[in-house]
Design an enzyme around this catalytic site. Structure first.
Site, short mmCIF file in Angstrom:
data_model
loop_
_atom_site.label_atom_id
_atom_site.label_comp_id
_atom_site.label_asym_id
_atom_site.label_seq_id
_atom_site.Cartn_x
_atom_site.Cartn_y
_atom_site.Cartn_z
N TYR A 145 34.54 52.49 -15.03
CA TYR A 145 33.24 53.20 -15.04
C TYR A 145 33.45 54.71 -15.11
O TYR A 145 32.48 55.46 -15.25
CB TYR A 145 32.42 52.92 -13.77
CG TYR A 145 32.04 51.49 -13.49
CD1 TYR A 145 32.21 50.46 -14.42
CD2 TYR A 145 31.46 51.14 -12.26
CE1 TYR A 145 31.85 49.15 -14.13
CE2 TYR A 145 31.10 49.84 -11.97
CZ TYR A 145 31.31 48.85 -12.90
OH TYR A 145 30.95 47.56 -12.59
N ASP B 4 29.91 49.89 -5.07
CA ASP B 4 30.71 49.17 -6.06
C ASP B 4 30.98 50.07 -7.26
O ASP B 4 30.04 50.55 -7.90
CB ASP B 4 29.94 47.92 -6.51
CG ASP B 4 30.73 47.10 -7.51
OD1 ASP B 4 31.44 46.17 -7.08
OD2 ASP B 4 30.66 47.39 -8.73
N TRP C 176 26.56 41.13 -10.72
CA TRP C 176 26.40 42.40 -11.43
C TRP C 176 25.17 42.29 -12.32
O TRP C 176 24.79 41.20 -12.73
CB TRP C 176 27.66 42.84 -12.17
CG TRP C 176 28.26 42.04 -13.30
CD1 TRP C 176 29.32 41.18 -13.19
CD2 TRP C 176 27.95 42.10 -14.70
NE1 TRP C 176 29.66 40.69 -14.43
CE2 TRP C 176 28.83 41.24 -15.38
CE3 TRP C 176 26.99 42.80 -15.46
CZ2 TRP C 176 28.80 41.04 -16.76
CZ3 TRP C 176 26.95 42.60 -16.83
CH2 TRP C 176 27.85 41.73 -17.47
N SER C 177 24.53 43.42 -12.56
CA SER C 177 23.25 43.45 -13.27
C SER C 177 22.24 42.46 -12.68
O SER C 177 21.68 41.63 -13.39
CB SER C 177 23.43 43.15 -14.76
OG SER C 177 23.89 44.28 -15.42
N SER D 165 36.59 39.20 -11.39
CA SER D 165 35.26 39.43 -11.92
C SER D 165 35.20 38.77 -13.30
O SER D 165 36.20 38.80 -14.03
CB SER D 165 35.01 40.94 -12.03
OG SER D 165 33.70 41.21 -12.43
N ASN D 166 34.09 38.16 -13.61
CA ASN D 166 33.89 37.54 -14.93
C ASN D 166 34.86 36.40 -15.19
O ASN D 166 35.16 36.10 -16.34
CB ASN D 166 34.00 38.60 -16.04
CG ASN D 166 33.01 39.72 -15.83
OD1 ASN D 166 31.81 39.48 -15.74
ND2 ASN D 166 33.49 40.95 -15.68
N LYS E 185 37.65 48.28 -9.35
CA LYS E 185 38.18 47.21 -10.22
C LYS E 185 39.32 47.71 -11.10
O LYS E 185 39.31 48.86 -11.55
CB LYS E 185 37.06 46.63 -11.09
CG LYS E 185 35.83 46.28 -10.30
CD LYS E 185 34.73 45.63 -11.12
CE LYS E 185 33.43 45.62 -10.33
NZ LYS E 185 32.66 46.87 -10.37
N HIS F 117 38.94 43.22 -13.35
CA HIS F 117 37.64 43.44 -14.00
C HIS F 117 37.29 42.34 -15.02
O HIS F 117 36.18 41.83 -15.05
CB HIS F 117 37.62 44.82 -14.66
CG HIS F 117 36.25 45.41 -14.80
ND1 HIS F 117 36.00 46.75 -14.66
CD2 HIS F 117 35.06 44.83 -15.06
CE1 HIS F 117 34.72 46.97 -14.82
NE2 HIS F 117 34.12 45.83 -15.07
N ARG G 7 13.52 54.04 -5.69
CA ARG G 7 13.90 52.69 -6.12
C ARG G 7 15.15 52.19 -5.38
O ARG G 7 15.28 51.01 -5.11
CB ARG G 7 14.08 52.64 -7.64
CG ARG G 7 12.76 52.82 -8.39
CD ARG G 7 12.86 52.50 -9.85
NE ARG G 7 13.52 53.51 -10.64
CZ ARG G 7 12.96 54.63 -11.12
NH1 ARG G 7 11.68 54.86 -10.87
NH2 ARG G 7 13.64 55.48 -11.84
N ILE G 8 16.01 53.11 -5.01
CA ILE G 8 17.18 52.71 -4.20
C ILE G 8 16.67 52.14 -2.86
O ILE G 8 17.15 51.12 -2.37
CB ILE G 8 18.14 53.91 -3.97
CG1 ILE G 8 18.77 54.35 -5.30
CG2 ILE G 8 19.24 53.55 -2.97
CD1 ILE G 8 19.61 55.63 -5.22
N LEU H 177 19.34 42.93 -12.04
CA LEU H 177 18.03 43.16 -12.69
C LEU H 177 18.18 43.02 -14.20
O LEU H 177 17.33 43.51 -14.96
CB LEU H 177 17.49 44.56 -12.34
CG LEU H 177 17.65 45.01 -10.88
CD1 LEU H 177 17.13 46.43 -10.69
CD2 LEU H 177 16.92 44.05 -9.95
P1 A2P Z 1 16.65 53.64 -12.65
O1 A2P Z 1 18.07 54.09 -12.49
O2 A2P Z 1 15.82 54.61 -13.40
O3 A2P Z 1 16.02 53.21 -11.34
P2 A2P Z 1 20.94 46.54 -12.90
O4 A2P Z 1 21.12 46.84 -11.46
O5 A2P Z 1 20.62 45.12 -13.20
O6 A2P Z 1 22.09 47.02 -13.75
O7 A2P Z 1 19.66 47.36 -13.40
C1 A2P Z 1 19.63 48.77 -13.40
C2 A2P Z 1 18.42 49.23 -14.17
O8 A2P Z 1 17.23 48.85 -13.49
C3 A2P Z 1 18.37 50.73 -14.33
O9 A2P Z 1 17.82 50.99 -15.61
C4 A2P Z 1 17.41 51.17 -13.22
O10 A2P Z 1 16.71 52.33 -13.60
C5 A2P Z 1 16.47 50.01 -13.14
N1 A2P Z 1 15.96 49.81 -11.77
C6 A2P Z 1 16.70 49.73 -10.64
N2 A2P Z 1 15.92 49.48 -9.58
C7 A2P Z 1 14.66 49.42 -10.04
C8 A2P Z 1 13.39 49.19 -9.42
N3 A2P Z 1 13.29 48.96 -8.12
N4 A2P Z 1 12.30 49.20 -10.24
C9 A2P Z 1 12.39 49.42 -11.55
N5 A2P Z 1 13.55 49.63 -12.19
C10 A2P Z 1 14.67 49.62 -11.44
#
Ligand code: A2P
Length: 294
Positions: free
Chosen positions: A57, A52, A200-201, A152-153, A82, A115, A249-250, A203
């Protein structure tokens, strides 16, 4: 409404036009172009098949390069980009599609999204402006440059207005969604209309990861808070777009298909106070954040 629960990274939701879209997308918001190609290649190497991006961006070039570097066939990767706010209106939209195609180095886009909506607060002609932009989307879809189109949004008000003139309804609405900001009324409205919601976001751009309530719930499932958040999207029928710049983390963010959040835990998450809200909502954002939107 029954919720479709994907069981792997390459399992797909089906859009209203029949196009299949892989269950988790690799997000690239805030990823600088010079590192995007390597990261996209890494995500694809690790099994992601959905990326995405957005004109806004400024990393479409890196996304295209990463896809080519992966060696995976074009038709096996789902690419979303977008339309930016500076391209509103029919003619500029047509030109914007060609510009994104050129940046990506591709000859079609799998999913193209508006977007940001133009909203009443910014411009009294908002509904006509959105309708005119959407005509450009429909034309490019019919021309075969876009396999699917969406927004989006968008809130209910903007989708209802669009429905008055749209020949083809949006297939997707990408919204901010994470614990502490779930917009459930808007989510349910879209889902009832057959529009796939993407998060989106998921986390909260990292802001929710230290929350104690979430940490306790995640521990029950032997998962990280990030994995809990990504699973939360799936459990609500929402396609998550997590981003990370780190290979471990990916990988971790894709290991979310071996658990389901209980109804009790979902209720506890729904009851959490607002947390990690970006402040980017078209109708609510203060004027300085809306500047340039339309
Ligand atoms: P990083 O790039 O250092 O892994 P979102 O997807 O909601 O936008 O969040 C992205 C943020 O969350 C980035 O700062 C990313 O940092 C962090 N992040 C992504 N995956 C993880 C994970 N599995 N554990 C901790 N932090 C994570």
């Amino acid at each position: 409404m029954s919720i479709y629960l994907p069981t792997s990274l390459t399992d797909c939701y089906t859009l209203s036009n029949g196009v299949k879209i892989p269950a988790i997308g690799y997000g690239t918001w805030q990823t600088p172009n010079d590192v995007t190609a390597d990261l996209v290649k890494t995500a694809i190497d690790l099994g992601y098949r959905h990326v995405d991006t957005a004109w806004g961006y400024a990393n479409e070039i890196g996304v295209g390069d990463g896809i080519r570097a992966s060696g995976v066939k074009r038709e096996d990767i789902f690419v979303t980009t977008k339309h930016w706010v500076t391209f509103r209106g029919y003619q500029k939209t047509v030109e914007a599609v060609d510009e994104s195609l050129k940046n990506l180095g591709l000859d079609y886009i799998d999913l193209y999204l508006v977007h940001w909506p133009c909203v009443e607060l910014s411009n009294p002609a908002w509904a006509e402006i959105n309708a005119d932009t959407w005509r450009g989307f429909e034309a490019m879809y019919k021309a075969g440059k876009l396999r699917a189109i969406g927004v989006s949004n968008y809130e209910e008000k903007q989708i209802e207005a669009l429905a008055k003139t749209a020949e083809i309804m949006p297939m997707v609405n990408q919204l901010e969604f994470h614990p502490g900001y779930m917009q459930l009324d808007n989510i349910r409205y879209n889902q009832k209309k057959g529009i796939l919601v993407e998060a989106w976001s998921p986390l909260g751009s990292g802001t929710v990861l230290k929350d104690e309530t979430l940490a306790k719930i995640a521990a029950k499932y032997n998962k990280s808070v990030a994995q809990l958040c990504i699973r939360l999207s799936l459990d609500y029928g929402i396609l998550p777009l997590p981003k990370s710049t780190n290979a471990e983390r990916i990988t971790q963010n894709a290991e979310v298909f071996d658990f389901e959040i209980s109804a009790e835990d979902r209720a506890a998450i729904e009851a959490m106070p607002q947390l990690g809200y970006s402040g980017f909502t078209p109708e609510e954002a203060p004027a300085d954040k809306l500047a340039g939107l339309c």
